[in-house]
Design an enzyme around this catalytic site. Structure first.
Site, PDB file in Angstrom:
ATOM      1  N   GLU A   1      -1.029   2.176   8.788  1.00 53.72           N
ATOM      2  CA  GLU A   1      -2.051   1.794   9.796  1.00 53.72           C
ATOM      3  C   GLU A   1      -1.468   0.360  10.508  1.00 53.72           C
ATOM      4  O   GLU A   1      -2.115   0.504  11.798  1.00 53.72           O
ATOM      5  CB  GLU A   1      -3.318   1.503   9.103  1.00 53.72           C
ATOM      6  CG  GLU A   1      -4.475   1.490  10.133  1.00 53.72           C
ATOM      7  CD  GLU A   1      -5.623   0.911   9.165  1.00 53.72           C
ATOM      8  OE1 GLU A   1      -6.930   0.739   9.995  1.00 53.72           O
ATOM      9  OE2 GLU A   1      -5.947   0.974   7.980  1.00 53.72           O
TER      10      GLU A   1
ATOM     11  N   LEU B   1     -17.417   2.686   2.549  1.00 47.69           N
ATOM     12  CA  LEU B   1     -17.401   3.994   2.978  1.00 47.69           C
ATOM     13  C   LEU B   1     -17.866   4.909   2.132  1.00 47.69           C
ATOM     14  O   LEU B   1     -17.920   4.892   0.946  1.00 47.69           O
ATOM     15  CB  LEU B   1     -15.542   4.045   3.008  1.00 47.69           C
ATOM     16  CG  LEU B   1     -15.213   5.659   3.268  1.00 47.69           C
ATOM     17  CD1 LEU B   1     -15.547   5.898   4.709  1.00 47.69           C
ATOM     18  CD2 LEU B   1     -13.662   5.775   3.026  1.00 47.69           C
TER      19      LEU B   1
ATOM     20  N   GLU C   1     -16.126  11.321   4.157  1.00 49.87           N
ATOM     21  CA  GLU C   1     -16.267  12.468   4.991  1.00 49.87           C
ATOM     22  C   GLU C   1     -16.306  13.859   4.322  1.00 49.87           C
ATOM     23  O   GLU C   1     -16.875  14.648   4.640  1.00 49.87           O
ATOM     24  CB  GLU C   1     -14.920  12.521   6.243  1.00 49.87           C
ATOM     25  CG  GLU C   1     -15.236  13.439   7.056  1.00 49.87           C
ATOM     26  CD  GLU C   1     -14.231  13.531   8.281  1.00 49.87           C
ATOM     27  OE1 GLU C   1     -13.988  14.636   8.838  1.00 49.87           O
ATOM     28  OE2 GLU C   1     -13.952  12.297   8.619  1.00 49.87           O
TER      29      GLU C   1
ATOM     30  N   ALA D   1       2.131   3.218   2.460  1.00 52.90           N
ATOM     31  CA  ALA D   1       3.315   3.222   3.224  1.00 52.90           C
ATOM     32  C   ALA D   1       4.508   2.362   2.942  1.00 52.90           C
ATOM     33  O   ALA D   1       5.655   2.680   2.763  1.00 52.90           O
ATOM     34  CB  ALA D   1       2.846   2.627   4.668  1.00 52.90           C
TER      35      ALA D   1
ATOM     36  N   PHE E   1     -12.710  19.174   6.657  1.00 53.00           N
ATOM     37  CA  PHE E   1     -12.881  17.827   7.107  1.00 53.00           C
ATOM     38  C   PHE E   1     -13.279  17.904   8.720  1.00 53.00           C
ATOM     39  O   PHE E   1     -12.827  18.892   9.462  1.00 53.00           O
ATOM     40  CB  PHE E   1     -11.708  16.851   6.821  1.00 53.00           C
ATOM     41  CG  PHE E   1     -11.959  15.812   5.863  1.00 53.00           C
ATOM     42  CD1 PHE E   1     -12.465  16.290   4.637  1.00 53.00           C
ATOM     43  CD2 PHE E   1     -11.420  14.619   5.946  1.00 53.00           C
ATOM     44  CE1 PHE E   1     -12.526  15.455   3.674  1.00 53.00           C
ATOM     45  CE2 PHE E   1     -11.538  13.778   5.153  1.00 53.00           C
ATOM     46  CZ  PHE E   1     -12.228  13.950   3.762  1.00 53.00           C
TER      47      PHE E   1
ATOM     48  N   ARG F   1     -15.176  12.337  14.187  1.00 53.93           N
ATOM     49  CA  ARG F   1     -15.723  11.014  13.594  1.00 53.93           C
ATOM     50  C   ARG F   1     -16.340  10.189  14.936  1.00 53.93           C
ATOM     51  O   ARG F   1     -17.420   9.726  14.886  1.00 53.93           O
ATOM     52  CB  ARG F   1     -14.784  10.055  13.038  1.00 53.93           C
ATOM     53  CG  ARG F   1     -14.390  10.685  11.379  1.00 53.93           C
ATOM     54  CD  ARG F   1     -13.491   9.822  10.834  1.00 53.93           C
ATOM     55  NE  ARG F   1     -13.218  10.474   9.385  1.00 53.93           N
ATOM     56  CZ  ARG F   1     -12.090   9.819   8.598  1.00 53.93           C
ATOM     57  NH1 ARG F   1     -11.353   8.532   9.011  1.00 53.93           N
ATOM     58  NH2 ARG F   1     -12.224  10.173   7.542  1.00 53.93           N
TER      59      ARG F   1
ATOM     60  N   SER G   1       4.132  -8.527  -1.184  1.00 55.11           N
ATOM     61  CA  SER G   1       2.534  -7.939  -0.890  1.00 55.11           C
ATOM     62  C   SER G   1       1.497  -9.111  -1.105  1.00 55.11           C
ATOM     63  O   SER G   1       1.677 -10.100  -1.967  1.00 55.11           O
ATOM     64  CB  SER G   1       2.323  -6.962  -1.919  1.00 55.11           C
ATOM     65  OG  SER G   1       0.999  -6.646  -1.784  1.00 55.11           O
TER      66      SER G   1
ATOM     67  N   GLN H   1     -11.580   3.240  15.457  1.00 53.46           N
ATOM     68  CA  GLN H   1     -12.473   4.033  14.961  1.00 53.46           C
ATOM     69  C   GLN H   1     -13.457   3.725  14.158  1.00 53.46           C
ATOM     70  O   GLN H   1     -13.499   2.658  13.187  1.00 53.46           O
ATOM     71  CB  GLN H   1     -11.547   4.959  13.923  1.00 53.46           C
ATOM     72  CG  GLN H   1     -12.521   6.262  13.420  1.00 53.46           C
ATOM     73  CD  GLN H   1     -11.515   7.534  12.750  1.00 53.46           C
ATOM     74  OE1 GLN H   1     -11.158   7.273  11.420  1.00 53.46           O
ATOM     75  NE2 GLN H   1     -11.023   8.580  13.713  1.00 53.46           N
TER      76      GLN H   1
ATOM     77  N   SER I   1      -4.110  -2.865  -2.937  1.00 52.39           N
ATOM     78  CA  SER I   1      -3.961  -2.771  -1.840  1.00 52.39           C
ATOM     79  C   SER I   1      -5.075  -1.829  -1.244  1.00 52.39           C
ATOM     80  O   SER I   1      -5.620  -1.038  -2.059  1.00 52.39           O
ATOM     81  CB  SER I   1      -2.673  -1.998  -1.246  1.00 52.39           C
ATOM     82  OG  SER I   1      -1.601  -2.873  -1.594  1.00 52.39           O
TER      83      SER I   1
ATOM     84  N   ARG J   1      -8.622   9.379  15.326  1.00 47.06           N
ATOM     85  CA  ARG J   1      -7.925  10.189  13.930  1.00 47.06           C
ATOM     86  C   ARG J   1      -8.656  11.015  13.342  1.00 47.06           C
ATOM     87  O   ARG J   1     -10.110  10.726  13.256  1.00 47.06           O
ATOM     88  CB  ARG J   1      -7.755   8.900  13.027  1.00 47.06           C
ATOM     89  CG  ARG J   1      -6.989   9.229  11.798  1.00 47.06           C
ATOM     90  CD  ARG J   1      -6.366   8.320  10.709  1.00 47.06           C
ATOM     91  NE  ARG J   1      -7.469   7.595  10.411  1.00 47.06           N
ATOM     92  CZ  ARG J   1      -8.468   7.947   9.268  1.00 47.06           C
ATOM     93  NH1 ARG J   1      -8.071   8.985   8.677  1.00 47.06           N
ATOM     94  NH2 ARG J   1      -9.272   7.208   8.985  1.00 47.06           N
TER      95      ARG J   1
ATOM     96  N   GLY K   1       0.816  -1.149   0.022  1.00 44.57           N
ATOM     97  CA  GLY K   1      -0.201  -0.102  -0.083  1.00 44.57           C
ATOM     98  C   GLY K   1       0.863   1.331   0.102  1.00 44.57           C
ATOM     99  O   GLY K   1       2.187   1.139  -0.373  1.00 44.57           O
TER     100      GLY K   1
ATOM    101  N   HIS L   1     -13.634   1.390  10.868  1.00 46.24           N
ATOM    102  CA  HIS L   1     -13.168   1.932   9.653  1.00 46.24           C
ATOM    103  C   HIS L   1     -11.712   1.839   9.838  1.00 46.24           C
ATOM    104  O   HIS L   1     -10.766   1.818   8.675  1.00 46.24           O
ATOM    105  CB  HIS L   1     -13.670   3.310   9.489  1.00 46.24           C
ATOM    106  CG  HIS L   1     -12.864   4.271   8.412  1.00 46.24           C
ATOM    107  ND1 HIS L   1     -13.024   3.660   7.290  1.00 46.24           N
ATOM    108  CD2 HIS L   1     -12.103   5.468   8.465  1.00 46.24           C
ATOM    109  CE1 HIS L   1     -12.360   4.631   6.209  1.00 46.24           C
ATOM    110  NE2 HIS L   1     -11.884   5.595   7.133  1.00 46.24           N
TER     111      HIS L   1
ATOM    112  N   HIS M   1     -16.517   4.740  11.453  1.00 43.82           N
ATOM    113  CA  HIS M   1     -16.707   5.760  10.386  1.00 43.82           C
ATOM    114  C   HIS M   1     -18.215   6.050  10.759  1.00 43.82           C
ATOM    115  O   HIS M   1     -18.853   5.146  10.396  1.00 43.82           O
ATOM    116  CB  HIS M   1     -16.219   5.540   9.078  1.00 43.82           C
ATOM    117  CG  HIS M   1     -16.227   6.753   8.226  1.00 43.82           C
ATOM    118  ND1 HIS M   1     -17.479   7.443   7.803  1.00 43.82           N
ATOM    119  CD2 HIS M   1     -15.052   7.329   7.669  1.00 43.82           C
ATOM    120  CE1 HIS M   1     -16.801   8.617   6.818  1.00 43.82           C
ATOM    121  NE2 HIS M   1     -15.643   8.409   6.999  1.00 43.82           N
TER     122      HIS M   1
END
Length: 596
Positions: free
Chosen positions: A383, A252, A255, A16, A120, A288, A35, A240, A42, A394, A14, A359, A242
């Site tokens: 993450e 999702l 936001e 990162a 946000f 959130r 991976s 978290q 990802s 977050r 992903g 989330h 969402h």
């Protein structure tokens, strides 16, 4: 078989992981990237809303700066974030976002041609940079293009991709990471990898829950592998939820919909957030954790919509109709497509049925501000890591930023370590390290044999437990007992049930017994990781007798800084999770009561 050698190995494809691999390549370190899926599949690709940076490009963001961004992040974290890490992230945000722009990321533009920004939740200024509502997709493709370029320009910048491989074990000797054991999913064969440094960037653990925005691959396995090797997981109780996921599929709904001006409505057509003290001023752009709780309260008080035959369908409405078709098509086209394909509604003309869903995992593999762990040569980012920039909650737009900033940090420090520095960034007089000596090969070979025996025992098991049933029960108990609202009785019950599931896991059996492309085998290996990570979540939530950020205890409704302004550390043991604590790094922002 002789171990496969690479200077450094990145686990996870992903944002990162790709950013870490790029940084290693830029510093002339030969790197392998392992991976579980092809990198462009990802979970980073699912991020919608944007990435934060105090660029000040919005008319209402002229006076924004990194310090204001840091304050909003610390305040949103309910003061559990480490402030040195937050300051580093917010300071480096501008450089990293501009770098992405120069690499070709197609950010939306304002009338002046600058990167567009929108509001946000929890932010004092509109600072979220975006590419319509497909920001993760744009960022992931941008970084992967750079990976392709680096792979082509020079042999000395070798970058090898191992797609569709699952890392099952980390090999540690004398407190140092010396390699990994990986499963080639297609062939079913295990291989040992020898290396000088490893970066874990494997994403979150959302699939421990039933209702989640996370991809199927986010099982928590990437957190479990270092956890099994002695690295603690930090702050895992902070999960978290969402506020807006699509009812039925829990996809999702960004936001950004609320940042663009969308309304949340109850079954009377009211913007109900004004009824609650903690959201009466900020309404739909509150943090959130607050909105998720208030949606749940509204539903519990009879203000939601519900199919009597399906209690899981309880929801409220997200109304975008007043934004108009042009704005929806230019800013939220992906959301419109999702709603039309998966719910059969067009948000230009109809409100969207939404409900809170898991989330993000605020906790993760414990590390410091340099992405270093307690094991030498092991770095973490994204993450999967907990550098503690999110604390107890977050802010939207900070997760993508964390992946880019600390992916870069992890790559830089792993490169320094690999090229001859000792742990702690102290230069070594010997220069670049040679490949590990042969006695390391023996250790890796022993680990490989051990993993092969484990897999053979699973394939040959005649147990009576169906792993799918165990996973479904895990999802259900986490939803019911470790959700938005928690209490001691429910958490104790969950902990007992997890131990029962762990015991039942020892009696699982597979219908398909071959190794080649045995996805059932892969899911069973990951199920063990999910169970152990879930245990750490529950134990941390039970021990934290306070409400802070995403952790809301109905039996301890207030934040308790005197006893719990500290990080939870969960250590793995065969007897069960062991908890410890360490101090939060404070700084210029002193903890104070939450203001709304």
């Amino acid at each position: 078989m002789k171990p496969i050698y690479h200077d450094t190995i990145v686990v996870g494809g992903g944002l990162a992981g790709l950013r870490a691999a790029l940084e290693l390549n830029r510093r002339n370190v030969k790197v392998a990237l392992i991976s579980k899926v092809y990198p462009l599949r990802s979970h980073s690709v699912a991020a919608q809303g944007g990435i934060n940076a105090a660029l000040g490009n919005h008319p209402r963001g002229y006076y924004d700066n990194w310090e204001k961004h840091a304050f909003d992040t610390v305040k949103g974290s309910d003061y559990l974030a480490d402030q040195d890490a937050v300051i580093r992230m917010t300071k480096e945000a501008l450089e990293r976002v501009i770098e992405l722009e120069h690499w070709g990321c197609p950010f939306d533009r304002n009338d002046e041609g600058k990167i567009a920004q929108r509001p946000f939740g929890g932010a004092g200024f509109p600072r979220t940079c975006y590419s319509t509502d497909k920001t993760g997709h744009a960022l992931l493709h941008t970084l992967y293009e750079q990976i392709v370029k680096f792979r082509q320009i020079a042999e000395r910048k070798e970058l090898v991709l191992y797609n569709e491989w699952l890392v099952t074990k980390m090999v540690v000797e004398d407190g140092k990471c010396i390699g990994l054991i990986g499963l080639d999913i297609k062939s079913g064969n295990l291989s040992a990898f020898k290396t000088n440094a490893v970066i874990f960037a494997t994403g979150g653990s959302g699939r421990i829950y039933g209702k989640t925005t996370n991809a199927l691959i986010n099982t928590g396995m990437g957190m479990a592998v270092p956890y099994w090797s002695g690295v603690p997981l930090k702050d895992m109780e902070f999960i978290q939820f969402h506020p807006t996921t699509l009812v039925g599929k829990n996809i999702l709904i960004t936001e950004g919909c609320r940042g663009e001006g969308g309304y949340l409505l109850n079954n009377k057509g009211e913007r109900f957030l004004e009824k609650y003290k903690d959201s009466e001023k900020t309404m739909e752009v509150a943090p959130r954790d607050i909105i998720s709780r208030n949606i749940t309260k509204e539903i519990m008080e009879g203000g939601g919509y519900e199919d009597p035959a399906d209690p899981t369908s309880r929801h409220v409405l997200l109304d975008l109709r007043h934004l108009g078709e042009d704005r929806i098509m230019s800013r939220l086209s992906g959301i419109r497509e999702i709603c039309m394909k998966f719910a059969g509604i067009d948000p230009v003309y109809e409100p969207i049925p939404v409900q809170p869903g898991q989330h993000y995992t605020m906790g993760g593999i414990d590390c410091n501000i340099e992405s270093e762990t307690q094991i030498k040569g092991l770095y973490v980012a994204g993450e999967a890591a907990c550098v503690s920039v999110h604390g107890a909650n977050r802010l939207g737009g900070n997760s993508l930023l964390e992946t880019i900033v600390f992916g870069t940090v992890a790559g830089e420090n792993a490169a320094n370590y690999t090229q001859g520095t000792t742990y702690g960034s102290v230069p070594s007089p010997t220069g670049r390290r040679p490949p590990r000596c042969n006695n390391k090969d023996n250790i890796l070979d022993d680990a490989l044999k051990c993993e092969n025996r484990k897999i053979e025992s699973i394939l040959n098991s005649n147990g009576n437990e169906n792993p799918s049933n165990i996973r479904e029960e895990l999802n259900k108990l986490m939803e019911e007992n470790v959700g938005i609202f928690r209490n001691a009785e429910a958490l104790k019950s969950a902990l007992n049930r997890i131990k029962q599931l762990q015991e039942r896991y020892t009696s699982i059996s597979l219908n398909y017994k071959e190794r080649r492309t045995n996805l059932s085998l892969m899911w069973v290996l990951e199920l063990k990781g999910s169970l152990d990570v879930a245990e750490a979540i529950i134990a941390g939530a039970l021990a934290r007798e306070e409400s802070r950020g995403s952790q809301f205890r109905t039996d301890f409704t207030e934040r308790n800084d005197e006893d719990f302004l500290k990080h939870t550390l969960a250590y793995f043991s065969d007897e069960g999770v062991r908890l410890d604590y360490k101090e939060v790094t404070l700084g210029r922002f002193e903890p104070k009561a939450r203001e709304y």
